[in-house]
Design an enzyme around this catalytic site. Sequence first.
Site, PDB file in Angstrom:
ATOM      1  N   ASP A 178      10.064  47.948 -51.329  1.00 45.03           N
ATOM      2  CA  ASP A 178      11.205  47.025 -51.431  1.00 45.03           C
ATOM      3  C   ASP A 178      12.081  47.142 -50.187  1.00 45.03           C
ATOM      4  OD1 ASP A 178      12.727  45.030 -52.583  1.00 45.03           O
ATOM      5  OD2 ASP A 178      13.993  46.430 -53.698  1.00 45.03           O
ATOM      6  N   GLY A 184      27.840  50.110 -55.985  1.00 40.82           N
ATOM      7  CA  GLY A 184      26.955  48.988 -56.259  1.00 40.82           C
ATOM      8  C   GLY A 184      26.198  49.221 -57.546  1.00 40.82           C
ATOM      9  N   ALA A 185      25.461  48.198 -57.938  1.00 41.49           N
ATOM     10  CA  ALA A 185      24.658  48.270 -59.158  1.00 41.49           C
ATOM     11  C   ALA A 185      23.363  47.533 -58.925  1.00 41.49           C
ATOM     12  CB  ALA A 185      25.426  47.686 -60.344  1.00 41.49           C
ATOM     13  N   LYS A 238      23.479  58.085 -58.235  1.00 42.73           N
ATOM     14  CA  LYS A 238      22.857  56.992 -58.978  1.00 42.73           C
ATOM     15  C   LYS A 238      22.599  57.439 -60.415  1.00 42.73           C
ATOM     16  CE  LYS A 238      19.115  53.628 -58.488  1.00 42.73           C
ATOM     17  NZ  LYS A 238      17.988  53.215 -57.613  1.00 42.73           N
TER      18      LYS A 238
END
Length: 450
Positions: A151, A36-37, A57
Amino acid sequence: MPRHTDRAAGMNMAMMRLRREDPRVVGSFRLHRRLGAGGMGVVYLGSDKRGQRVALKVIRPDLAEDQEFRSRFAREVSAARRIRGGCTARLVAADLDADRPWFATQYVPGPSLHDKVAGEGPLSAADIAAVGSALSEGLVAVHEAGVVHRDLKPSNILLSPKGPRIIDFGIAWATGASTLTHVGTAVGSPGFLAPEQVRGAAVTPATDVFSLGATLAYAGTSDSPFGHGSSEVMLYRVVHEEPQLQGVPDALAPLIRACLAKDPEERPTTLQLSLRLKEIAARESQGLADVRPPVPRTSPDRPSGRLAEQHSEPRTQRRPQSAQGTPLPRTGGGSRSGGPSPRTGGGQRPGPGSGAGSGSGSRSAPPRSTTRSGSQSVPRSGRPAPRTNGTGRRPANPRLLRQRLIVFVVVTLLVALGIAAAQGCQGPSRGLGGDRDVRQGVQQGQFYEP
């Protein structure tokens, strides 16, 4: 942010392949594909020389020169190092001084909560409570480390076989820090941000409680409690409008509404939330178990033979019946363990060995024969049959048997001795003088023995 799941990787293998600009080796890890990004960089699936898989990451090249992003990345690594417990992916390695800073965490297999609900629909009340309890317990460890995630949302929660895991601490911050960036905009995901984040106030553990409440509402409805729309519209609703909880299970709606309170002081703590969700999960799971059909008992579960008959009999003693099926008179004073039986009629006394004294000159009569009706012995004379032992065989009275045997042997011996004595006396008398001598001897008392 990244959703490194086995299912997503398997379904989107072509889309998740490494691109030309992607590195093939970072540190001591070999990269295999993209997971993912996000706003900070790209997450890759990698492995070390021992074959251990990691989620690695790497900061984007254009952000690697920005000191603010480097600082944010360093905070994420620092937060991952401080947190203890199984609620997050364990930090494996990191390099903050590289041209493109990176860090690697333990790879967590399993879909994200977002993908799970999007693909299979809302979760049940029991599942929502179980996931929420584990997440709130994990947030306790996060907050004890002095970190606020800021988040928390469905895509940052992975449902691993060992329980839910919280990932992506990219915008994590110390407790009490401001939520505004250098341009004055809030960071996070609209619809899951807390009102204080939108206003730019200090973040606290209650900030993550609000986000967790919105996440649990999504798990029960497949939608954000503040609907859809542009970022501005969503942020306005978070601050000024009440959440829409239609479709949330009734058992969870009051608690989720408390988590979404506008005032942080009115929200439950993570510890209170964990305990309450555990109670709801246990109650809902028990409720699901209660509606299941009962499992029928199979024959091996029941005792066999006479034990089965005793198992099926009620606790109250049944009145014995005669061979014709008529109830017999109750016997008084008898014990359940085979105590003395009183007279039931006919003027007969109990025999020896029954626990009662026998009258002088009375002789105990042998037990009468009985007939068996069903599983209960019924005497032909109308008397209740004696109890049987656990083997189903009729218990004998050893004392009575011994007395009868002794009487039989003594009588037999006396009869035999009397016959032998009579024959012995008659033999010599005939040899000495015949019947006349015998009569004379009897008259004179020669053959009399007292």
